[in-house]
Design a protein around this motif. Structure first.
Motif, PDB file in Angstrom:
ATOM      1  N   MET A   1      29.469  37.236  37.434  1.00  0.00           N
ATOM      2  CA  MET A   1      29.767  38.270  38.409  1.00  0.00           C
ATOM      3  C   MET A   1      29.769  37.729  39.839  1.00  0.00           C
ATOM      4  O   MET A   1      30.530  38.203  40.651  1.00  0.00           O
ATOM      5  CB  MET A   1      28.720  39.374  38.318  1.00  0.00           C
ATOM      6  CG  MET A   1      29.224  40.645  37.769  1.00  0.00           C
ATOM      7  SD  MET A   1      28.091  42.040  37.842  1.00  0.00           S
ATOM      8  CE  MET A   1      26.476  41.390  37.624  1.00  0.00           C
ATOM      9  N   GLU A   2      28.901  36.774  40.097  1.00  0.00           N
ATOM     10  CA  GLU A   2      28.792  36.234  41.451  1.00  0.00           C
ATOM     11  C   GLU A   2      30.112  35.644  41.928  1.00  0.00           C
ATOM     12  O   GLU A   2      30.369  35.574  43.117  1.00  0.00           O
ATOM     13  CB  GLU A   2      27.685  35.171  41.532  1.00  0.00           C
ATOM     14  CG  GLU A   2      26.277  35.737  41.460  1.00  0.00           C
ATOM     15  CD  GLU A   2      25.881  36.153  40.037  1.00  0.00           C
ATOM     16  OE1 GLU A   2      26.509  35.681  39.063  1.00  0.00           O
ATOM     17  OE2 GLU A   2      24.960  36.976  39.898  1.00  0.00           O
ATOM     18  N   ARG A   3      30.971  35.213  41.007  1.00  0.00           N
ATOM     19  CA  ARG A   3      32.246  34.597  41.380  1.00  0.00           C
ATOM     20  C   ARG A   3      33.414  35.585  41.330  1.00  0.00           C
ATOM     21  O   ARG A   3      34.531  35.226  41.662  1.00  0.00           O
ATOM     22  CB  ARG A   3      32.530  33.405  40.463  1.00  0.00           C
ATOM     23  CG  ARG A   3      31.519  32.305  40.641  1.00  0.00           C
ATOM     24  CD  ARG A   3      31.823  31.048  39.892  1.00  0.00           C
ATOM     25  NE  ARG A   3      32.953  31.146  38.970  1.00  0.00           N
ATOM     26  CZ  ARG A   3      33.060  30.469  37.849  1.00  0.00           C
ATOM     27  NH1 ARG A   3      32.099  29.656  37.493  1.00  0.00           N
ATOM     28  NH2 ARG A   3      34.111  30.596  37.078  1.00  0.00           N
ATOM     29  N   TRP A   4      33.158  36.808  40.915  1.00  0.00           N
ATOM     30  CA  TRP A   4      34.241  37.800  40.835  1.00  0.00           C
ATOM     31  C   TRP A   4      34.737  38.152  42.225  1.00  0.00           C
ATOM     32  O   TRP A   4      33.943  38.261  43.171  1.00  0.00           O
ATOM     33  CB  TRP A   4      33.743  39.082  40.184  1.00  0.00           C
ATOM     34  CG  TRP A   4      33.497  39.028  38.713  1.00  0.00           C
ATOM     35  CD1 TRP A   4      33.600  37.943  37.882  1.00  0.00           C
ATOM     36  CD2 TRP A   4      33.068  40.110  37.900  1.00  0.00           C
ATOM     37  NE1 TRP A   4      33.273  38.298  36.605  1.00  0.00           N
ATOM     38  CE2 TRP A   4      32.941  39.630  36.588  1.00  0.00           C
ATOM     39  CE3 TRP A   4      32.780  41.432  38.154  1.00  0.00           C
ATOM     40  CZ2 TRP A   4      32.540  40.427  35.531  1.00  0.00           C
ATOM     41  CZ3 TRP A   4      32.384  42.242  37.112  1.00  0.00           C
ATOM     42  CH2 TRP A   4      32.266  41.742  35.812  1.00  0.00           C
ATOM     43  N   PRO A   5      36.033  38.412  42.330  1.00  0.00           N
ATOM     44  CA  PRO A   5      36.527  38.946  43.620  1.00  0.00           C
ATOM     45  C   PRO A   5      36.000  40.367  43.828  1.00  0.00           C
ATOM     46  O   PRO A   5      35.653  41.071  42.871  1.00  0.00           O
ATOM     47  CB  PRO A   5      38.046  38.931  43.458  1.00  0.00           C
ATOM     48  CG  PRO A   5      38.320  38.763  42.008  1.00  0.00           C
ATOM     49  CD  PRO A   5      37.092  38.204  41.370  1.00  0.00           C
ATOM     50  N   THR A   6      35.951  40.777  45.058  1.00  0.00           N
ATOM     51  CA  THR A   6      35.439  42.100  45.400  1.00  0.00           C
ATOM     52  C   THR A   6      36.191  43.201  44.668  1.00  0.00           C
ATOM     53  O   THR A   6      35.590  44.182  44.217  1.00  0.00           O
ATOM     54  CB  THR A   6      35.526  42.322  46.923  1.00  0.00           C
ATOM     55  OG1 THR A   6      34.781  41.284  47.561  1.00  0.00           O
ATOM     56  CG2 THR A   6      34.968  43.668  47.332  1.00  0.00           C
ATOM     57  N   SER A   7      37.507  43.057  44.522  1.00  0.00           N
ATOM     58  CA  SER A   7      38.298  44.089  43.840  1.00  0.00           C
ATOM     59  C   SER A   7      37.851  44.269  42.391  1.00  0.00           C
ATOM     60  O   SER A   7      37.811  45.393  41.889  1.00  0.00           O
ATOM     61  CB  SER A   7      39.786  43.755  43.896  1.00  0.00           C
ATOM     62  OG  SER A   7      40.036  42.506  43.267  1.00  0.00           O
ATOM     63  N   ARG A   8      37.491  43.187  41.699  1.00  0.00           N
ATOM     64  CA  ARG A   8      37.015  43.315  40.316  1.00  0.00           C
ATOM     65  C   ARG A   8      35.639  43.969  40.270  1.00  0.00           C
ATOM     66  O   ARG A   8      35.366  44.790  39.398  1.00  0.00           O
ATOM     67  CB  ARG A   8      36.965  41.957  39.620  1.00  0.00           C
ATOM     68  CG  ARG A   8      36.660  42.115  38.130  1.00  0.00           C
ATOM     69  CD  ARG A   8      36.541  40.830  37.364  1.00  0.00           C
ATOM     70  NE  ARG A   8      37.618  39.915  37.660  1.00  0.00           N
ATOM     71  CZ  ARG A   8      37.596  38.628  37.305  1.00  0.00           C
ATOM     72  NH1 ARG A   8      36.566  38.125  36.662  1.00  0.00           N
ATOM     73  NH2 ARG A   8      38.610  37.840  37.608  1.00  0.00           N
ATOM     74  N   LEU A   9      34.772  43.615  41.216  1.00  0.00           N
ATOM     75  CA  LEU A   9      33.459  44.268  41.283  1.00  0.00           C
ATOM     76  C   LEU A   9      33.615  45.768  41.510  1.00  0.00           C
ATOM     77  O   LEU A   9      32.964  46.579  40.850  1.00  0.00           O
ATOM     78  CB  LEU A   9      32.614  43.658  42.404  1.00  0.00           C
ATOM     79  CG  LEU A   9      32.021  42.286  42.147  1.00  0.00           C
ATOM     80  CD1 LEU A   9      31.474  41.704  43.439  1.00  0.00           C
ATOM     81  CD2 LEU A   9      30.943  42.370  41.085  1.00  0.00           C
ATOM     82  N   LEU A  10      34.490  46.137  42.429  1.00  0.00           N
ATOM     83  CA  LEU A  10      34.723  47.545  42.736  1.00  0.00           C
ATOM     84  C   LEU A  10      35.279  48.274  41.522  1.00  0.00           C
ATOM     85  O   LEU A  10      34.808  49.363  41.170  1.00  0.00           O
ATOM     86  CB  LEU A  10      35.675  47.669  43.922  1.00  0.00           C
ATOM     87  CG  LEU A  10      36.008  49.066  44.391  1.00  0.00           C
ATOM     88  CD1 LEU A  10      34.751  49.793  44.839  1.00  0.00           C
ATOM     89  CD2 LEU A  10      37.017  48.997  45.523  1.00  0.00           C
ATOM     90  N   SER A  11      36.248  47.683  40.866  1.00  0.00           N
ATOM     91  CA  SER A  11      36.858  48.298  39.689  1.00  0.00           C
ATOM     92  C   SER A  11      35.850  48.462  38.555  1.00  0.00           C
ATOM     93  O   SER A  11      35.783  49.514  37.912  1.00  0.00           O
ATOM     94  CB  SER A  11      38.040  47.440  39.228  1.00  0.00           C
ATOM     95  OG  SER A  11      38.587  47.936  38.041  1.00  0.00           O
ATOM     96  N   THR A  12      35.054  47.450  38.313  1.00  0.00           N
ATOM     97  CA  THR A  12      34.050  47.513  37.253  1.00  0.00           C
ATOM     98  C   THR A  12      32.986  48.555  37.579  1.00  0.00           C
ATOM     99  O   THR A  12      32.602  49.354  36.720  1.00  0.00           O
ATOM    100  CB  THR A  12      33.400  46.133  37.038  1.00  0.00           C
ATOM    101  OG1 THR A  12      34.433  45.194  36.703  1.00  0.00           O
ATOM    102  CG2 THR A  12      32.370  46.168  35.928  1.00  0.00           C
ATOM    103  N   ALA A  13      32.531  48.573  38.828  1.00  0.00           N
ATOM    104  CA  ALA A  13      31.535  49.567  39.239  1.00  0.00           C
ATOM    105  C   ALA A  13      32.086  50.973  39.077  1.00  0.00           C
ATOM    106  O   ALA A  13      31.405  51.867  38.553  1.00  0.00           O
ATOM    107  CB  ALA A  13      31.104  49.318  40.686  1.00  0.00           C
ATOM    108  N   ALA A  14      33.333  51.196  39.484  1.00  0.00           N
ATOM    109  CA  ALA A  14      33.949  52.519  39.357  1.00  0.00           C
ATOM    110  C   ALA A  14      34.052  52.945  37.899  1.00  0.00           C
ATOM    111  O   ALA A  14      33.762  54.094  37.556  1.00  0.00           O
ATOM    112  CB  ALA A  14      35.328  52.525  40.013  1.00  0.00           C
ATOM    113  N   ARG A  15      34.451  52.030  37.036  1.00  0.00           N
ATOM    114  CA  ARG A  15      34.565  52.347  35.613  1.00  0.00           C
ATOM    115  C   ARG A  15      33.204  52.692  35.016  1.00  0.00           C
ATOM    116  O   ARG A  15      33.072  53.647  34.250  1.00  0.00           O
ATOM    117  CB  ARG A  15      35.216  51.176  34.879  1.00  0.00           C
ATOM    118  CG  ARG A  15      35.663  51.506  33.490  1.00  0.00           C
ATOM    119  CD  ARG A  15      36.515  50.413  32.835  1.00  0.00           C
ATOM    120  NE  ARG A  15      35.877  49.098  32.816  1.00  0.00           N
ATOM    121  CZ  ARG A  15      36.205  48.077  33.622  1.00  0.00           C
ATOM    122  NH1 ARG A  15      37.159  48.197  34.513  1.00  0.00           N
ATOM    123  NH2 ARG A  15      35.573  46.926  33.534  1.00  0.00           N
TER     124      ARG A  15
END
Length: 135
Positions: A1-15
């Motif tokens: 997760m530490e290497r994920w782009p912000t957009s993937r973190l946001l998308s995963t958190a939203a889901r």
């Protein structure tokens, strides 16, 4: 997760938030998209389905089946638009308002163990919602 782009973190958190929300809403017979729709209808008053879809940031063809489910359950009504005979207006029912109130009570419980009262986070999220266009 530490290497994920912000957009993937946001998308995963939203889901994950949506899945948690759906678990809390299941006893009410609601889903997260249904609550968003009821909230938008309650706020806007009688509203055309296309404008409703625009307000909640979904495609127009997505809103029809959702409104049909909500109408069958007695949460909204669709009536002819007296100003435009080709269109309809959607309104929330008393039953829909009651369930919406109950869902708002559950909203804070979804992320009760996470401190999300950051004003800067809220502002950034609102900017994403406001400024991201879908086609």
């Amino acid at each position: 997760m530490e290497r994920w782009p912000t957009s993937r973190l946001l998308s995963t958190a939203a889901r994950l938030v949506e899945l948690a929300w759906n678990e809390k809403l299941r006893p009410l017979g609601l889903t997260y998209p249904a609550v968003l729709t009821l909230d938008a209808v309650a706020t806007a008053g009688p509203i055309a389905p296309g404008k409703l879809a625009q307000n909640i940031r979904v495609q127009a063809q997505t809103i029809g089946p959702l409104l049909t489910r909500l109408e069958l359950r007695g949460f909204v009504v669709r009536e002819a638009n007296r100003f435009d005979r080709r269109g309809q207006l959607v309104s929330i029912t008393a039953r829909g308002k009651e369930l919406l109130e109950q869902s708002h009570g559950l909203e804070n419980a979804v992320l009760a163990n996470v401190n999300l009262d950051s004003e800067s986070l809220r502002n950034e999220l609102m900017a994403i919602v406001r400024d991201t266009e879908i086609s």
